[in-house]
Design an enzyme around this catalytic site. Structure first.
Site, PDB file in Angstrom:
ATOM      1  CB  SER A  98      -0.867  -0.028   1.266  1.00 58.49           C
ATOM      2  OG  SER A  98      -1.483   1.214   1.473  1.00 58.49           O
TER       3      SER A  98
ATOM      4  CE  LYS B 268      -1.525  -4.332   3.479  1.00 54.68           C
ATOM      5  NZ  LYS B 268      -1.840  -5.669   2.945  1.00 54.68           N
TER       6      LYS B 268
ATOM      7  CE1 TYR C   4      -4.161  -2.557   5.595  1.00 56.49           C
ATOM      8  CE2 TYR C   4      -3.357  -0.356   5.109  1.00 56.49           C
ATOM      9  CZ  TYR C   4      -3.834  -1.573   4.678  1.00 56.49           C
ATOM     10  OH  TYR C   4      -3.968  -1.821   3.338  1.00 56.49           O
TER      11      TYR C   4
HETATM   12  P1  NAD Z   1     -11.296  -6.779   1.310  1.00 54.61           P
HETATM   13  O1  NAD Z   1     -11.548  -6.758   2.780  1.00 54.61           O
HETATM   14  O2  NAD Z   1     -12.397  -6.449   0.400  1.00 54.61           O
HETATM   15  O3  NAD Z   1     -10.707  -8.209   0.898  1.00 54.61           O
HETATM   16  C1  NAD Z   1      -9.926  -8.998   1.764  1.00 54.61           C
HETATM   17  C2  NAD Z   1     -10.441 -10.422   1.675  1.00 54.61           C
HETATM   18  O4  NAD Z   1      -9.633 -11.261   2.492  1.00 54.61           O
HETATM   19  C3  NAD Z   1     -11.875 -10.570   2.171  1.00 54.61           C
HETATM   20  O5  NAD Z   1     -12.622 -11.331   1.232  1.00 54.61           O
HETATM   21  C4  NAD Z   1     -11.743 -11.314   3.496  1.00 54.61           C
HETATM   22  O6  NAD Z   1     -12.864 -12.144   3.746  1.00 54.61           O
HETATM   23  C5  NAD Z   1     -10.457 -12.097   3.279  1.00 54.61           C
HETATM   24  N1  NAD Z   1      -9.680 -12.399   4.488  1.00 54.61           N
HETATM   25  C6  NAD Z   1      -9.229 -11.531   5.432  1.00 54.61           C
HETATM   26  N2  NAD Z   1      -8.528 -12.205   6.364  1.00 54.61           N
HETATM   27  C7  NAD Z   1      -8.523 -13.513   5.994  1.00 54.61           C
HETATM   28  C8  NAD Z   1      -7.947 -14.688   6.545  1.00 54.61           C
HETATM   29  N3  NAD Z   1      -7.253 -14.674   7.690  1.00 54.61           N
HETATM   30  N4  NAD Z   1      -8.132 -15.859   5.896  1.00 54.61           N
HETATM   31  C9  NAD Z   1      -8.849 -15.910   4.738  1.00 54.61           C
HETATM   32  N5  NAD Z   1      -9.418 -14.828   4.176  1.00 54.61           N
HETATM   33  C10 NAD Z   1      -9.243 -13.635   4.804  1.00 54.61           C
HETATM   34  O7  NAD Z   1     -10.034  -5.828   1.051  1.00 54.61           O
HETATM   35  P2  NAD Z   1      -9.463  -5.259  -0.318  1.00 54.61           P
HETATM   36  O8  NAD Z   1      -9.790  -3.825  -0.402  1.00 54.61           O
HETATM   37  O9  NAD Z   1      -9.823  -6.148  -1.437  1.00 54.61           O
HETATM   38  O10 NAD Z   1      -7.903  -5.363  -0.019  1.00 54.61           O
HETATM   39  C11 NAD Z   1      -7.131  -6.456  -0.452  1.00 54.61           C
HETATM   40  C12 NAD Z   1      -5.694  -6.248  -0.047  1.00 54.61           C
HETATM   41  O11 NAD Z   1      -5.226  -5.021  -0.593  1.00 54.61           O
HETATM   42  C13 NAD Z   1      -5.463  -6.148   1.445  1.00 54.61           C
HETATM   43  O12 NAD Z   1      -4.249  -6.792   1.763  1.00 54.61           O
HETATM   44  C14 NAD Z   1      -5.351  -4.667   1.701  1.00 54.61           C
HETATM   45  O13 NAD Z   1      -4.586  -4.376   2.826  1.00 54.61           O
HETATM   46  C15 NAD Z   1      -4.658  -4.222   0.430  1.00 54.61           C
HETATM   47  N6  NAD Z   1      -4.891  -2.800   0.109  1.00 54.61           N
HETATM   48  C16 NAD Z   1      -6.161  -2.344  -0.008  1.00 54.61           C
HETATM   49  C17 NAD Z   1      -6.398  -1.002  -0.292  1.00 54.61           C
HETATM   50  C18 NAD Z   1      -7.807  -0.472  -0.407  1.00 54.61           C
HETATM   51  O14 NAD Z   1      -7.985   0.734  -0.335  1.00 54.61           O
HETATM   52  N7  NAD Z   1      -8.817  -1.295  -0.628  1.00 54.61           N
HETATM   53  C19 NAD Z   1      -5.311  -0.117  -0.456  1.00 54.61           C
HETATM   54  C20 NAD Z   1      -4.012  -0.618  -0.338  1.00 54.61           C
HETATM   55  C21 NAD Z   1      -3.804  -1.978  -0.046  1.00 54.61           C
HETATM   56  C1  UD1 Z   2      -6.574   5.671   3.206  1.00 54.03           C
HETATM   57  C2  UD1 Z   2      -5.658   4.928   4.164  1.00 54.03           C
HETATM   58  C3  UD1 Z   2      -4.511   4.296   3.422  1.00 54.03           C
HETATM   59  C4  UD1 Z   2      -5.003   3.446   2.267  1.00 54.03           C
HETATM   60  C5  UD1 Z   2      -5.883   4.330   1.369  1.00 54.03           C
HETATM   61  C6  UD1 Z   2      -6.448   3.593   0.191  1.00 54.03           C
HETATM   62  C7  UD1 Z   2      -5.838   6.208   6.245  1.00 54.03           C
HETATM   63  C8  UD1 Z   2      -5.116   7.064   7.214  1.00 54.03           C
HETATM   64  N1  UD1 Z   2      -5.143   5.840   5.167  1.00 54.03           N
HETATM   65  O1  UD1 Z   2      -5.840   6.737   2.658  1.00 54.03           O
HETATM   66  O2  UD1 Z   2      -3.768   3.484   4.295  1.00 54.03           O
HETATM   67  O3  UD1 Z   2      -3.899   2.947   1.543  1.00 54.03           O
HETATM   68  O4  UD1 Z   2      -6.963   4.832   2.156  1.00 54.03           O
HETATM   69  O5  UD1 Z   2      -7.498   2.801   0.567  1.00 54.03           O
HETATM   70  O6  UD1 Z   2      -6.983   5.823   6.443  1.00 54.03           O
HETATM   71  N2  UD1 Z   2     -11.897  12.679   2.731  1.00 54.03           N
HETATM   72  C9  UD1 Z   2     -12.833  13.675   2.928  1.00 54.03           C
HETATM   73  N3  UD1 Z   2     -14.044  13.311   3.428  1.00 54.03           N
HETATM   74  C10 UD1 Z   2     -14.372  12.020   3.750  1.00 54.03           C
HETATM   75  C11 UD1 Z   2     -13.395  11.006   3.523  1.00 54.03           C
HETATM   76  C12 UD1 Z   2     -12.155  11.386   3.032  1.00 54.03           C
HETATM   77  O7  UD1 Z   2     -12.593  14.843   2.658  1.00 54.03           O
HETATM   78  O8  UD1 Z   2     -15.477  11.760   4.219  1.00 54.03           O
HETATM   79  C13 UD1 Z   2     -10.592  13.068   2.172  1.00 54.03           C
HETATM   80  C14 UD1 Z   2      -9.414  12.727   3.084  1.00 54.03           C
HETATM   81  O9  UD1 Z   2      -9.120  13.796   3.913  1.00 54.03           O
HETATM   82  C15 UD1 Z   2      -8.310  12.472   2.057  1.00 54.03           C
HETATM   83  C16 UD1 Z   2      -9.042  11.989   0.805  1.00 54.03           C
HETATM   84  O10 UD1 Z   2     -10.400  12.326   0.988  1.00 54.03           O
HETATM   85  O11 UD1 Z   2      -7.663  13.652   1.770  1.00 54.03           O
HETATM   86  C17 UD1 Z   2      -8.921  10.496   0.592  1.00 54.03           C
HETATM   87  O12 UD1 Z   2      -9.262   9.838   1.810  1.00 54.03           O
HETATM   88  P1  UD1 Z   2      -9.392   8.254   1.933  1.00 54.03           P
HETATM   89  O13 UD1 Z   2     -10.273   7.740   0.862  1.00 54.03           O
HETATM   90  O14 UD1 Z   2      -9.748   7.963   3.349  1.00 54.03           O
HETATM   91  O15 UD1 Z   2      -7.927   7.709   1.592  1.00 54.03           O
HETATM   92  P2  UD1 Z   2      -6.502   8.092   2.233  1.00 54.03           P
HETATM   93  O16 UD1 Z   2      -6.648   8.922   3.424  1.00 54.03           O
HETATM   94  O17 UD1 Z   2      -5.644   8.603   1.127  1.00 54.03           O
END
Ligand code: NAD
Ligand code: UD1
Length: 346
Positions: A127, A156, A152
């Site tokens: 991330s 990572k 979190y």
């Molecule tokens: P999500 O919660 O939608 O998907 C995660 C999946 O993993 C879910 O289906 C959950 O049921 C499963 N899971 C969690 N723990 C488990 C375990 N112990 N055993 C088996 N299954 C398990 O999340 P996502 O948004 O799809 O994120 C996927 C990955 O990407 C994560 O590692 C997350 O940290 C990373 N990531 C997400 C974002 C984001 O904004 N969505 C940003 C950066 C990184």
């Molecule tokens: C968050 C996570 C980051 C993750 C990323 C992508 C935190 C501190 N960080 O980042 O670890 O990788 O999501 O999923 O949570 N905002 C508003 N109003 C709202 C919600 C958000 O103005 O109701 C603004 C926030 O201030 C920010 C931007 O929108 O500037 C994006 O916010 P958000 O979607 O939460 O993502 P990040 O903070 O970038």
């Protein structure tokens, strides 16, 4: 020969979009997911989109015995894509051990099972959070990490470190993908991000306000040192993000890696402010958003966006979808959810 990929967390938001892309690119897919943040109906939706069916194991990846059984039953596995993790940043500050357990133990289990099963390729969900509040922009893969502000974020950083050190010592090749801000949904609106209580991220906040589930959106601060005063992020469409995983598998399986541990930023490389995202959403979807300007949210960086030149040239991946696609697909998914499960206003 068809290559077989194990996708942990393949029922989740990014995982399900990746499974769809893998199936469409001719891979055989095995999913390991305990449904702690996903719904079983996603399996049917992925099959509807692709006309193919992944193999599904309802297992907790923390359970080494269950994981070993899967590796034995499904051998040979050509690669692993590891999504399974908890991802709520604020919750991780309140419950760090829940995050250290669920985000670290599965990676340890996977690496041990991979060594036993002679599976030597893994793609890791990292991330942009590993960078913290960066000193310079855009952020390059070589930009130094800052101390993580949440458990979190620590998981990572630790995950990447575990993988880098393991790849140096064992027969394991790793691609870590540092996602910027994933948004959007599949254009079929059959899969997308499932809502979990009040959202934390901006895009679900926008769509839930537009549909009337949330009364008002608050823009967290308009006094930042940016063009319109609101924070800048690098939003990336989830389908583009999914495709980066397919590219990573190809790169590993076709032996194209330049080193055993590689890292790529996955974003568009284009910064978009909160107000720009709101305006695009309103314009493209012809809906008015009820929003107000509020105080800053603690811990927010003013701006963060990626240098994606390494992903473009080395991984040969490039984001194809723009902000207009992202706001339209997010809205289509919200409307689909609303029709399926009518929501109460909060
Ligand atoms: P999500 O919660 O939608 O998907 C995660 C999946 O993993 C879910 O289906 C959950 O049921 C499963 N899971 C969690 N723990 C488990 C375990 N112990 N055993 C088996 N299954 C398990 O999340 P996502 O948004 O799809 O994120 C996927 C990955 O990407 C994560 O590692 C997350 O940290 C990373 N990531 C997400 C974002 C984001 O904004 N969505 C940003 C950066 C990184
Ligand atoms: C968050 C996570 C980051 C993750 C990323 C992508 C935190 C501190 N960080 O980042 O670890 O990788 O999501 O999923 O949570 N905002 C508003 N109003 C709202 C919600 C958000 O103005 O109701 C603004 C926030 O201030 C920010 C931007 O929108 O500037 C994006 O916010 P958000 O979607 O939460 O993502 P990040 O903070 O970038």
């Amino acid at each position: 020969m068809t290559k077989k990929i194990l996708v942990t967390g393949g029922m989740g938001y990014i995982g399900s979009h990746t499974v769809v892309e893998l199936l469409q690119h001719g891979y055989e897919v095995v999913i390991a997911d305990n449904l702690c943040n996903a719904n079983i109906s996603v399996l049917e939706c992925m099959s509807t989109i692709t006309q193919k069916r992944p193999t599904f194991y309802n297992i907790d990846v923390c359970d080494k015995e269950a994981l070993s059984y899967l590796f034995e039953k499904e051998k040979p596995l050509d690669a692993v894509i590891h999504f399974a993790a908890h991802k709520a940043v604020a919750e991780s500050v309140q419950k760090p051990l829940k995050y250290f357990y669920n985000n670290i133990l599965p990676l340890l289990n996977l690496l041990e099972c991979m060594l036993v099963a002679d599976c030597s390729n893994i793609v890791f969900s990292s991330s942009a959070t590993v960078y913290g509040d960066p000193d310079g922009l855009p952020v390059k893969e070589t930009t130094a990490f800052k101390k993580a502000l949440s458990a979190y974020g620590s998981t990572k950083q630790i995950g990447e470190d575990m993988l880098e050190k393991t790849s140096a010592a064992e027969n394991i090749k790793v691609i870590s993908l540092r996602y910027f801000n994933p948004v959007g949904a599949h254009e079929s609106a059959l899969i997308g991000e499932l809502p979990l209580g009040t959202p934390n991220n901006l895009m679900p906040y926008i769509t839930q306000t537009a549909i009337g589930k949330i009364k008002q959106l608050t823009v967290y601060g308009n006094d930042y040192d940016t063009a319109d005063g609101t924070c800048i992020r690098d939003y990336i469409h989830v389908v583009d993000l999914a495709k980066a995983h397919v590219k990573s598998c190809e790169r590993m399986l076709e032996d194209k890696m330049e080193s055993r541990y590689e890292v790529f930023n996955i974003g568009t490389g284009i910064g978009c402010s909160v107000l720009e995202l709101i305006n695009s959403f309103e314009t493209e979807n012809k809906v008015q958003l009820n929003y107000t300007i509020g105080p800053r949210r603690a811990g927010d960086a003013a701006a963060i966006y990626a240098d994606v030149s390494k992903a473009n040239t080395v991984l040969q991946w490039r984001a194809e979808k723009n902000i207009r696609d992202m706001v339209k697909d997010s809205w289509r998914w919200e409307m689909k959810l609303h029709n399926a499960i009518p929501q109460k206003t909060t």
